[in-house]
Write a protein that holds these residues in place. Structure first.
Motif, PDB file in Angstrom:
ATOM      1  N   GLY A  30      -1.941  -0.118  -3.613  1.00  0.00           N
ATOM      2  CA  GLY A  30      -0.566   0.303  -3.871  1.00  0.00           C
ATOM      3  C   GLY A  30       0.040  -0.442  -5.046  1.00  0.00           C
ATOM      4  O   GLY A  30       0.728   0.148  -5.887  1.00  0.00           O
ATOM      5  N   ASP A  31      -0.220  -1.756  -5.126  1.00  0.00           N
ATOM      6  CA  ASP A  31       0.262  -2.552  -6.255  1.00  0.00           C
ATOM      7  C   ASP A  31      -0.331  -2.039  -7.572  1.00  0.00           C
ATOM      8  O   ASP A  31       0.367  -1.940  -8.581  1.00  0.00           O
ATOM      9  N   PHE A  32      -1.623  -1.726  -7.544  1.00  0.00           N
ATOM     10  CA  PHE A  32      -2.284  -1.184  -8.736  1.00  0.00           C
ATOM     11  C   PHE A  32      -1.647   0.141  -9.130  1.00  0.00           C
ATOM     12  O   PHE A  32      -1.339   0.382 -10.297  1.00  0.00           O
ATOM     13  N   HIS A  33      -1.416   1.001  -8.143  1.00  0.00           N
ATOM     14  CA  HIS A  33      -0.813   2.316  -8.400  1.00  0.00           C
ATOM     15  C   HIS A  33       0.576   2.150  -9.020  1.00  0.00           C
ATOM     16  O   HIS A  33       0.898   2.801 -10.016  1.00  0.00           O
ATOM     17  N   GLU A  34       1.391   1.266  -8.450  1.00  0.00           N
ATOM     18  CA  GLU A  34       2.738   1.039  -8.984  1.00  0.00           C
ATOM     19  C   GLU A  34       2.680   0.452 -10.394  1.00  0.00           C
ATOM     20  O   GLU A  34       3.473   0.841 -11.265  1.00  0.00           O
ATOM     21  N   HIS A  35       1.752  -0.479 -10.633  1.00  0.00           N
ATOM     22  CA  HIS A  35       1.608  -1.075 -11.966  1.00  0.00           C
ATOM     23  C   HIS A  35       1.246  -0.008 -12.996  1.00  0.00           C
ATOM     24  O   HIS A  35       1.826   0.030 -14.092  1.00  0.00           O
ATOM     25  N   THR A  36       0.279   0.841 -12.666  1.00  0.00           N
ATOM     26  CA  THR A  36      -0.158   1.851 -13.629  1.00  0.00           C
ATOM     27  C   THR A  36       0.899   2.938 -13.824  1.00  0.00           C
ATOM     28  O   THR A  36       1.022   3.493 -14.912  1.00  0.00           O
TER      29      THR A  36
END
Length: 102
Positions: A30-36
């Motif tokens: 989820g953190d990766f998704h939000e960052h991207t």
């Protein structure tokens, strides 16, 4: 430039996670998704079904033959992917560092 980030894992490893460990793993994704999304590099993502539901379709003359499973001799399965649209390879690598290593 488009970059694909392929996710491999052992289904046994995923199945053995405690609910807390599974939540922590999903949080990292989820953190990766939000960052991207925030950096406007997110293009697409999908989680694939487990190998227990996989099938292979191939053509045999004029017919299509469907068989159960992929029957790959590997310890890990292709679990899903992300498609990133980043200006450089270095930007894509920096983004991927957010993902869990296990």
């Amino acid at each position: 430039m488009l970059f694909s980030v392929l996710i491999y894992a052992s289904e046994d490893f995923i199945d053995a996670l405690t609910p807390e460990e599974h939540s922590a793993l999903l949080k990292q994704h989820g953190d990766f998704h939000e960052h991207t999304k925030a950096s406007k590099s997110f293009a697409a993502a999908t989680k694939l079904m487990s190998t227990g539901t996989a099938m292979t379709i191939h053509r045999d003359s004029d017919d299509f033959v469907v068989t159960d499973g992929t029957f790959a001799e590997t310890k890990e399965q292709f679990m899903g992917f992300y498609l990133l649209d980043c200006p450089t390879l270095e930007d894509a690598i920096e983004a991927v560092k957010i993902l869990p290593l296990d």
